[in-house]
Design a protein around this motif. Structure first.
Motif, PDB file in Angstrom:
ATOM      1  N   GLY A 352       0.790  -1.223   0.000  1.00  0.00           N
ATOM      2  CA  GLY A 352       0.000   0.000   0.000  1.00  0.00           C
ATOM      3  C   GLY A 352       0.820   1.269   0.000  1.00  0.00           C
ATOM      4  O   GLY A 352       0.283   2.372   0.134  1.00  0.00           O
ATOM      5  N   GLY A 353       2.129   1.139  -0.178  1.00  0.00           N
ATOM      6  CA  GLY A 353       3.011   2.308  -0.154  1.00  0.00           C
ATOM      7  C   GLY A 353       3.754   2.392   1.169  1.00  0.00           C
ATOM      8  O   GLY A 353       3.186   2.152   2.242  1.00  0.00           O
ATOM      9  N   TRP A 354       5.023   2.717   1.096  1.00  0.00           N
ATOM     10  CA  TRP A 354       5.893   2.763   2.275  1.00  0.00           C
ATOM     11  C   TRP A 354       5.340   3.760   3.303  1.00  0.00           C
ATOM     12  O   TRP A 354       5.160   4.943   3.029  1.00  0.00           O
ATOM     13  N   GLY A 355       5.070   3.284   4.503  1.00  0.00           N
ATOM     14  CA  GLY A 355       4.617   4.163   5.574  1.00  0.00           C
ATOM     15  C   GLY A 355       3.257   4.778   5.325  1.00  0.00           C
ATOM     16  O   GLY A 355       2.966   5.865   5.835  1.00  0.00           O
ATOM     17  N   THR A 375      15.911  -5.619   5.709  1.00  0.00           N
ATOM     18  CA  THR A 375      16.874  -6.004   4.680  1.00  0.00           C
ATOM     19  C   THR A 375      17.583  -4.783   4.094  1.00  0.00           C
ATOM     20  O   THR A 375      18.574  -4.938   3.382  1.00  0.00           O
ATOM     21  N   LEU A 376      17.074  -3.586   4.369  1.00  0.00           N
ATOM     22  CA  LEU A 376      17.627  -2.360   3.774  1.00  0.00           C
ATOM     23  C   LEU A 376      18.686  -1.748   4.686  1.00  0.00           C
ATOM     24  O   LEU A 376      18.528  -1.725   5.912  1.00  0.00           O
ATOM     25  N   PRO A 377      19.748  -1.211   4.102  1.00  0.00           N
ATOM     26  CA  PRO A 377      20.809  -0.595   4.909  1.00  0.00           C
ATOM     27  C   PRO A 377      20.452   0.835   5.304  1.00  0.00           C
ATOM     28  O   PRO A 377      19.632   1.498   4.660  1.00  0.00           O
ATOM     29  N   GLY A 378      21.068   1.292   6.379  1.00  0.00           N
ATOM     30  CA  GLY A 378      20.996   2.700   6.732  1.00  0.00           C
ATOM     31  C   GLY A 378      19.735   3.137   7.448  1.00  0.00           C
ATOM     32  O   GLY A 378      19.545   4.335   7.684  1.00  0.00           O
ATOM     33  N   LEU A 379      18.860   2.224   7.830  1.00  0.00           N
ATOM     34  CA  LEU A 379      17.627   2.599   8.510  1.00  0.00           C
ATOM     35  C   LEU A 379      17.741   2.281   9.999  1.00  0.00           C
ATOM     36  O   LEU A 379      18.291   1.258  10.395  1.00  0.00           O
ATOM     37  N   THR A 380      17.190   3.167  10.808  1.00  0.00           N
ATOM     38  CA  THR A 380      17.124   2.971  12.251  1.00  0.00           C
ATOM     39  C   THR A 380      15.673   2.741  12.640  1.00  0.00           C
ATOM     40  O   THR A 380      14.801   3.539  12.292  1.00  0.00           O
ATOM     41  N   PHE A 381      15.425   1.661  13.369  1.00  0.00           N
ATOM     42  CA  PHE A 381      14.060   1.294  13.723  1.00  0.00           C
ATOM     43  C   PHE A 381      13.825   1.530  15.210  1.00  0.00           C
ATOM     44  O   PHE A 381      14.581   1.046  16.055  1.00  0.00           O
ATOM     45  N   ASP A 382      12.766   2.266  15.510  1.00  0.00           N
ATOM     46  CA  ASP A 382      12.442   2.607  16.890  1.00  0.00           C
ATOM     47  C   ASP A 382      11.820   1.425  17.616  1.00  0.00           C
ATOM     48  O   ASP A 382      11.151   0.575  17.013  1.00  0.00           O
ATOM     49  N   ASP A 383      12.003   1.401  18.927  1.00  0.00           N
ATOM     50  CA  ASP A 383      11.431   0.378  19.801  1.00  0.00           C
ATOM     51  C   ASP A 383      10.097   0.898  20.334  1.00  0.00           C
ATOM     52  O   ASP A 383      10.025   1.985  20.912  1.00  0.00           O
ATOM     53  N   VAL A 384       9.036   0.113  20.153  1.00  0.00           N
ATOM     54  CA  VAL A 384       7.695   0.565  20.568  1.00  0.00           C
ATOM     55  C   VAL A 384       7.575   0.674  22.077  1.00  0.00           C
ATOM     56  O   VAL A 384       6.632   1.296  22.581  1.00  0.00           O
ATOM     57  N   ARG A 385       8.511   0.089  22.823  1.00  0.00           N
ATOM     58  CA  ARG A 385       8.488   0.203  24.282  1.00  0.00           C
ATOM     59  C   ARG A 385       9.152   1.495  24.749  1.00  0.00           C
ATOM     60  O   ARG A 385       9.027   1.861  25.927  1.00  0.00           O
ATOM     61  N   GLU A 386       9.836   2.191  23.836  1.00  0.00           N
ATOM     62  CA  GLU A 386      10.576   3.392  24.213  1.00  0.00           C
ATOM     63  C   GLU A 386      10.040   4.661  23.568  1.00  0.00           C
ATOM     64  O   GLU A 386      10.391   5.771  23.998  1.00  0.00           O
ATOM     65  N   GLY A 396       8.987   8.958  12.720  1.00  0.00           N
ATOM     66  CA  GLY A 396      10.095   8.023  12.700  1.00  0.00           C
ATOM     67  C   GLY A 396      10.910   8.121  11.414  1.00  0.00           C
ATOM     68  O   GLY A 396      10.363   8.193  10.315  1.00  0.00           O
ATOM     69  N   ALA A 397      12.228   8.088  11.567  1.00  0.00           N
ATOM     70  CA  ALA A 397      13.109   8.254  10.400  1.00  0.00           C
ATOM     71  C   ALA A 397      12.896   7.150   9.381  1.00  0.00           C
ATOM     72  O   ALA A 397      12.877   7.403   8.164  1.00  0.00           O
ATOM     73  N   ALA A 398      12.748   5.918   9.837  1.00  0.00           N
ATOM     74  CA  ALA A 398      12.558   4.808   8.903  1.00  0.00           C
ATOM     75  C   ALA A 398      11.253   4.952   8.137  1.00  0.00           C
ATOM     76  O   ALA A 398      11.175   4.630   6.943  1.00  0.00           O
ATOM     77  N   PHE A 399      10.203   5.441   8.794  1.00  0.00           N
ATOM     78  CA  PHE A 399       8.901   5.587   8.138  1.00  0.00           C
ATOM     79  C   PHE A 399       8.902   6.704   7.107  1.00  0.00           C
ATOM     80  O   PHE A 399       8.136   6.668   6.145  1.00  0.00           O
ATOM     81  N   ASN A 400       9.733   7.682   7.313  1.00  0.00           N
ATOM     82  CA  ASN A 400       9.782   8.794   6.368  1.00  0.00           C
ATOM     83  C   ASN A 400      10.844   8.617   5.283  1.00  0.00           C
ATOM     84  O   ASN A 400      10.921   9.429   4.362  1.00  0.00           O
TER      85      ASN A 400
END
Length: 479
Positions: A352-355, A375-386, A396-400
């Motif tokens: 449905g499109g990224w993010g 699988t993609l390089p250079g992305l930082t994924f946030d922790d939903v507990r934090e 979020g940087a990865a979502f954008n």
């Protein structure tokens, strides 16, 4: 075999156990929640669907509506019948009262505030543990261990936050989600959050008794994945013996308990000849839906590409098989058909499109814009507990990273379809080109399209090599 439910004057239509009206508070609308879908309603459709109860005859309902709205009875009858027949053909209505009443919305779900632009669905990867070793597995190469899995309570908080930002559908997945001993507790949190629940399972670990417990808690729908319908082939593909009869049993139990059922059939050269039998199996077990999806080649599937890619000719045969089956099984079985990318000329709008519509959370709590984003390089994924899920979704940087069109390069930048396919699949682009911002090579405008298509043409005509199975906690093994 189930027959098509024809809506007529004496019909007494009502919703099935696995479909219902739902107050979508974040979007200020009412929808029909159903397997893998949320159908938006216009005001007239809402009036009609609020009136069906499995007891009232269609003729009486239409007469009442005609009087109430001072409208011609023949026009009301025609329009109401067409609306209800369309839903019946999606297997969302039945004649008579369903004995199961969905749980009422909790206090939490009844007080959710509006939230613009949120996700429609949450993919909850409860665990990466799995008894199968499928050579096309789309989970990341580095699987997360059980000792980092989120607790049921942490998943519950994630579900509440997801519902508050617009998620309607929850896909309980993995790995194999039934490997979680606390699945019942996790499901109860999802029901409390007001989410439509879909269990995505290989079905080989589940018992009738456990399925009954899940149904009692409020599980809406089960998606059973099959590797093939021919036992010897299925066992070889999954590296697991006895899967086919167990899946048949579980599918039958699902329907006996009234829940929705989808058969998920990933297609490749090792099972493609059996597609007609797979469709027959879905009909035999009374599934409402079947997903026939030609696999994509990233993560573990990339290692097995030469063993899995079908020829163009056999792929095209599946197109004909599916189209014929759609006509023959109208109102009995609904089809989702995902074509083979290597033989395409345009990319698909991936997830449905990224993010834009789907949010995935890994067993350890990482929030992803798509289930294969790691699988993609250079992305930082946030922790939903934090960090709150709403903040992750919006900021979020990865979502954008690949949201919208600003990240695109030529030929996507100037393409008149850039708002339609949104650049296609980032994971596939990276797997083929080494650049996650490149044009999806499934597109004929990609500089890599010819090379991408050549993989299939060359490898699909050569004898298939042995599978490289994945082994959790060990080295890859060949078949």
């Amino acid at each position: 075999m189930t027959t098509r439910y024809i809506i007529g004057p004496d019909s007494r239509p009502g919703f099935t156990r696995y479909s219902r009206l739902h107050d979508d508070r974040p979007r200020a609308r009412t929808v029909i929640l159903a397997p893998e879908r949320a159908y938006e309603l216009d005001p007239i459709g809402l009036i009609v669907l609020k009136a069906i109860d499995g007891k009232t005859r269609l003729a009486d309902l239409c007469e009442s509506l005609a009087q109430q709205y001072a409208a011609p009875l023949d026009v009301i009858t025609r329009d109401v019948t067409n609306l209800l027949q369309g839903l019946a053909d999606k297997r969302l209505l039945r004649d008579g009262v369903d004995p199961f009443t969905p749980p009422k919305l909790s206090d939490f779900a009844s007080t959710i505030a509006p939230f613009a632009g949120g996700p429609a669905g949450l993919l909850a990867e409860l665990t990466h543990r799995c008894p199968l070793q499928c050579p096309y597995c789309s989970n990341p190469l580095e699987l997360e261990r059980s000792n980092v899995e989120m607790t049921a309570e942490q998943w519950g908080e994630t579900f509440r936050q997801a519902a508050s930002i617009g998620a309607l559908q929850l896909h309980l997945s993995g790995g194999e989600p039934t490997a979680r001993r606390d699945l019942e507790e996790i499901l109860a949190y999802a029901v409390e959050a007001g989410l439509y629940t879909n269990l995505v399972t290989s079905a080989v670990l589940i018992t009738r008794e456990r399925l009954e417990r899940l149904a009692e808690i409020g599980l809406d729908h089960v998606q059973v994945s099959i590797q093939d319908i021919v036992p010897e082939s299925a066992d070889r593909i999954s590296a697991f013996e006895g899967g086919v009869p167990k899946k048949r049993d579980v599918a039958r139990w699902v329907r006996e308990l009234g829940m929705g059922l989808t058969i998920n059939a990933p297609m490749h050269r090792q099972n493609i000849a059996h597609l007609p039998q797979i469709i027959d199996f879905a009909v035999e077990v009374d599934a409402q839906r079947i997903e026939i999806a030609h696999i994509q080649y990233y993560a573990w599937a990339q290692l097995n590409r030469a063993a899995l890619i079908p020829t163009r000719e056999t792929f095209m045969e599946t197109v004909g098989v599916v189209e014929d089956a759609k006509k023959r099984l109208q109102g009995v079985l609904n089809f989702d058909f995902v074509i083979h990318d290597h033989y395409a000329t345009r990319p698909k709008q991936c997830t449905g499109g990224w993010g834009r519509s789907i949010l995935a959370v890994t067993p350890s709590g990482k929030a992803l814009p798509c289930h294969a984003a790691q699988t993609l390089p250079g992305l930082t994924f946030d922790d939903v507990r934090e960090r709150s899920l709403g903040d992750i979704w919006v900021n979020g940087a990865a979502f954008n990273a690949y949201r919208g069109t600003g990240w695109m390069k030529e030929p996507c930048t100037s393409c008149d379809r850039r708002e339609i396919d949104l650049g296609g699949c980032r994971c596939q682009a990276f797997a083929v080109t080494g650049d996650p911002a490149a044009t999806d090579p499934a597109c004929h405008l990609s500089p890599e399209h010819a090379r991408f298509a050549a993989y299939a043409e060359t490898e699909s005509h050569a004898p298939p090599p042995d599978f490289i199975y994945r082994r959790v906690g060990g080295a890859p093994q060949n078949s």
